[in-house]
Every structure is written in C-alpha cells, then in structure tokens.
Design an enzyme around this catalytic site. Structure first.
Site, PDB file in Angstrom:
ATOM      1  N   TYR A  39      34.003  41.052 -20.050  1.00 30.18           N
ATOM      2  CA  TYR A  39      34.506  39.932 -20.849  1.00 30.18           C
ATOM      3  C   TYR A  39      33.749  39.866 -22.161  1.00 30.18           C
ATOM      4  O   TYR A  39      32.710  40.519 -22.340  1.00 30.18           O
ATOM      5  CB  TYR A  39      34.387  38.610 -20.081  1.00 30.18           C
ATOM      6  CG  TYR A  39      32.976  38.053 -19.986  1.00 30.18           C
ATOM      7  CD1 TYR A  39      32.037  38.613 -19.136  1.00 30.18           C
ATOM      8  CD2 TYR A  39      32.589  36.965 -20.772  1.00 30.18           C
ATOM      9  CE1 TYR A  39      30.752  38.102 -19.054  1.00 30.18           C
ATOM     10  CE2 TYR A  39      31.312  36.445 -20.696  1.00 30.18           C
ATOM     11  CZ  TYR A  39      30.393  37.019 -19.831  1.00 30.18           C
ATOM     12  OH  TYR A  39      29.125  36.523 -19.763  1.00 30.18           O
ATOM     13  N   LYS A 151      28.433  43.612 -20.105  1.00 31.25           N
ATOM     14  CA  LYS A 151      28.891  42.212 -20.038  1.00 31.25           C
ATOM     15  C   LYS A 151      30.000  42.113 -18.998  1.00 31.25           C
ATOM     16  O   LYS A 151      31.197  41.987 -19.309  1.00 31.25           O
ATOM     17  CB  LYS A 151      29.345  41.742 -21.425  1.00 31.25           C
ATOM     18  CG  LYS A 151      29.337  40.229 -21.597  1.00 31.25           C
ATOM     19  CD  LYS A 151      29.441  39.871 -23.065  1.00 31.25           C
ATOM     20  CE  LYS A 151      29.699  38.407 -23.313  1.00 31.25           C
ATOM     21  NZ  LYS A 151      28.696  37.478 -22.844  1.00 31.25           N
ATOM     22  N   GLU A 183      15.670  37.081 -20.137  1.00 32.52           N
ATOM     23  CA  GLU A 183      16.569  36.285 -20.979  1.00 32.52           C
ATOM     24  C   GLU A 183      16.996  35.048 -20.214  1.00 32.52           C
ATOM     25  O   GLU A 183      16.477  34.779 -19.118  1.00 32.52           O
ATOM     26  CB  GLU A 183      17.787  37.125 -21.411  1.00 32.52           C
ATOM     27  CG  GLU A 183      18.619  37.629 -20.255  1.00 32.52           C
ATOM     28  CD  GLU A 183      19.804  38.497 -20.682  1.00 32.52           C
ATOM     29  OE1 GLU A 183      20.305  38.353 -21.803  1.00 32.52           O
ATOM     30  OE2 GLU A 183      20.250  39.306 -19.851  1.00 32.52           O
ATOM     31  N   LEU A 207      21.315  41.556 -21.886  1.00 26.56           N
ATOM     32  CA  LEU A 207      22.523  41.782 -22.659  1.00 26.56           C
ATOM     33  C   LEU A 207      22.100  41.895 -24.129  1.00 26.56           C
ATOM     34  O   LEU A 207      21.267  41.108 -24.589  1.00 26.56           O
ATOM     35  CB  LEU A 207      23.483  40.597 -22.490  1.00 26.56           C
ATOM     36  CG  LEU A 207      24.789  40.754 -23.260  1.00 26.56           C
ATOM     37  CD1 LEU A 207      25.707  41.746 -22.555  1.00 26.56           C
ATOM     38  CD2 LEU A 207      25.493  39.413 -23.413  1.00 26.56           C
TER      39      LEU A 207
HETATM   40  N1  PDD Z   1      26.851  34.449 -22.889  1.00 25.61           N
HETATM   41  N2  PDD Z   1      22.464  36.985 -22.373  1.00 25.61           N
HETATM   42  C1  PDD Z   1      23.395  36.635 -21.466  1.00 25.61           C
HETATM   43  C2  PDD Z   1      23.127  36.898 -20.020  1.00 25.61           C
HETATM   44  C3  PDD Z   1      24.600  36.033 -21.885  1.00 25.61           C
HETATM   45  O1  PDD Z   1      25.543  35.706 -20.972  1.00 25.61           O
HETATM   46  C4  PDD Z   1      24.797  35.769 -23.268  1.00 25.61           C
HETATM   47  C5  PDD Z   1      26.052  35.148 -23.794  1.00 25.61           C
HETATM   48  C6  PDD Z   1      23.782  36.142 -24.175  1.00 25.61           C
HETATM   49  C7  PDD Z   1      23.927  35.926 -25.652  1.00 25.61           C
HETATM   50  O2  PDD Z   1      24.814  36.867 -26.215  1.00 25.61           O
HETATM   51  P1  PDD Z   1      25.626  36.551 -27.547  1.00 25.61           P
HETATM   52  O3  PDD Z   1      24.635  36.153 -28.598  1.00 25.61           O
HETATM   53  O4  PDD Z   1      26.278  37.862 -27.890  1.00 25.61           O
HETATM   54  O5  PDD Z   1      26.588  35.478 -27.229  1.00 25.61           O
HETATM   55  C8  PDD Z   1      22.643  36.756 -23.687  1.00 25.61           C
HETATM   56  C9  PDD Z   1      28.233  34.186 -23.192  1.00 25.61           C
HETATM   57  C10 PDD Z   1      28.461  33.437 -24.439  1.00 25.61           C
HETATM   58  C11 PDD Z   1      28.941  33.629 -21.954  1.00 25.61           C
HETATM   59  O6  PDD Z   1      28.671  34.174 -20.890  1.00 25.61           O
HETATM   60  O7  PDD Z   1      29.774  32.725 -22.062  1.00 25.61           O
END
Ligand code: PDD
Length: 288
Positions: A39, A151, A183, A207
């Site tokens: 996703y 992801k 994280e 991620l």
């Molecule tokens: N989540 N780490 C994890 C485990 C995440 O699920 C996310 C983002 C991030 C930050 O990534 P980014 O800056 O590219 O949004 C780091 C998304 C938004 C979600 O699961 O809805």
C-alpha cells in the site's frame, strides 16, 4: 483516545468506481489470506501532491520486491480523479493505494498468472496545526519481520503495538529492536542529542519514509548536523528532543516517553524540531 474514522463515499476497485459497500473482493484474495499486498499513502496539500514521485517510486520498489506486476501508466491521472470525485481537490487530503496479488487457489508460493487487485480512495487529512501536537509515546518491543522496508499490508505487528499504545492512553509507539530504537508503529523516529539529529539508517528494519528523506534534506539545507545511526534506548538520558515523522504525522513532537509505567524522557528544548517544522510547513505549502 480512539479517533472515529469514516468510510470514503466512493472507492476505485479494479477499474470501477463504486460506493464502499459495493466494493467486494474474493475470499481467496491473497491480501485477505496472507496480507500479500502493498500500500501507499500520498498527501495532497490543497489539491497539490507532495513528493508524488517519491511515493510512486517506493510503490514501484515494494511491488518489485514481492513481484506483483502492476501497470503504472494511468496511476497519476487516477490519483487526481479520485481526489476530484471525492470533492477534495481544494482540501488537505491523502490518497490511499493498495495493490494485492489478487485471488488464486490458496498456496504459499506465488501463482504463475496473478491478477492483482487494485484499490484506491481519497480521504480528508488534517495537515494543519501539526506544530501544536504533543505526543505521549509508549516504548514497545519491535517484533516485526526483517523486511520492514516493504510497505506491506501485513501490518499485524504494527497494529498490535499501536493498539496497546492507544488503549493505554498513548498516541504512538517507539519500537525497540536489540536495544536500539527503530521507528514508530506508523512513523519514523528522530532523536536530537547535543545538536545532532539521529535517525535509524535505511535497511530491512525500517520503512524508508518519504518524510524521513525530506527531513534529512532539510537538515542539510539548514546546516543542522545529522547522523543516520540507530539510537540506544539506554542512552535516552542524552536526548533533548524527539520527533516523529510521516505523511500524515508530518513532524510531531514527542512530549514524553514511557516504559513499564515510568516516564523515561520528557521533552526539554524543542529548538531544532521547531526549525524543521517551520521549514516543513514552508515547503509543503510553497506552491500555493
Ligand atoms: N505510515 N514507518 C512506518 C512503519 C510507517 O507506517 C510510516 C508511514 C512511516 C513514515 O513514512 P512516510 O513519511 O513515507 O509516510 C514510517 C503510513 C502513513 C500509514 O501506514 O498510514
């Protein structure tokens, strides 16, 4: 506290627009059986995508890593269409995209001729006032798999951790693997110690956040020292600032950090975080 969320009024599923209650997939869809899907969440600030190419590149990378074929040719056009059909072209919003390997008789190995399931919808996002947020965060063991760079929709470890946090009155988790912070359950973590910003290096344990990449670029541009090095939980007393980043988290201050009923960190001096937040607000709103 648990925020109430609404369904979108319409979704795009495998080439058709429909209300969510009519959008159904096979019980043999591999995302249902195995979490076999990828996703992506892309932000739109008043209708303008932010870092769109980075989000598309990550989607391509992740689909490639798990060998799901996908035609990207009309994706960008569709993202604008989903936003406009949802009446969100002038609002702050995000587009959710999910591609699974599709339905096939159940086998652990991949089917030879996959027919991916493609789902997309837009939702309103609160992308203002992030500078005012102060999160109370719970330290949790990182018991996820060794490919957190993918992801994947298989987020059970993330959701179990986050449920523990939210049910306990916290806003997010900070995950720890082998003594090091990796994280958040849905965000990237940054620590400021003696003027240097630390974040976990890219690799299988985190991620590669699009916001993470932007924060490091901002550090470079603003002359803020940074290191892509994991920070030890045991060194928490050396930390003056912690912030979490993500597409909808943006740059959020961690007010306090808790483990085993004890507060092990309280936000002291948010100077560097505030500079980064200011620059982030400027960049995300720049073209408006
Ligand atoms: N989540 N780490 C994890 C485990 C995440 O699920 C996310 C983002 C991030 C930050 O990534 P980014 O800056 O590219 O949004 C780091 C998304 C938004 C979600 O699961 O809805």
């Amino acid at each position: 506290m648990k925020n109430k969320k609404n369904y979108p009024s319409e979704v795009y599923l495998n080439g058709n627009w429909m209300p969510p209650q009519e959008a159904t997939v096979s019980v043999f869809d591999r995302a249902f059986m195995f979490g076999d899907g990828i996703y992506e969440v892309t932000p739109f600030y008043r209708g303008k995508p932010f870092r769109l190419q980075d989000h598309l590149d990550r989607l391509k990378y992740c689909l490639g890593e798990i060998k799901i074929p996908f035609d990207f040719s009309i994706l960008e056009t569709l993202m604008f269409e989903v936003l406009s059909r949802a009446g969100l072209s002038d609002s702050d919003a995000a587009v959710y995209i999910q591609v699974s390997r599709g339905a096939a008789p159940r086998t652990h190995y991949f089917p030879d001729d996959p027919k991916p399931t493609f789902l997309m919808y837009a939702f309103p996002a609160q992308l203002e006032k992030f500078q005012e947020k102060r999160w109370k965060v719970l330290v949790s063991e990182d018991f996820r798999w060794q490919r957190c760079d993918i992801k994947s929709t298989a987020l059970l470890a993330n959701t179990m951790s986050n449920e523990e946090a939210i049910a306990g009155g916290f806003d997010e988790n900070l995950l720890v693997r082998d003594g090091y912070f990796t994280e958040g359950s849905h965000s990237t973590a940054f620590f400021v110690s003696d003027g240097t910003v630390y974040t976990h290096p890219e690799g299988p344990h985190i991620l590669s956040g699009i916001t993470r990449k932007l924060v490091l670029e901002m550090c470079r541009d603003l002359g803020v020292a940074y290191k892509e090095e994991a920070f030890l939980l045991n060194n928490i007393s050396e930390v003056q600032e912690i912030f979490l980043t993500g597409t909808t988290t943006q740059i959020t201050v961690v007010e306090s950090l808790h483990t085993e009923g004890k507060e092990i960190y309280t936000s002291q001096n948010g100077e560097i975080t505030a500079r980064l937040q200011e620059e982030f607000a400027r960049l995300t709103r720049a073209s408006q």
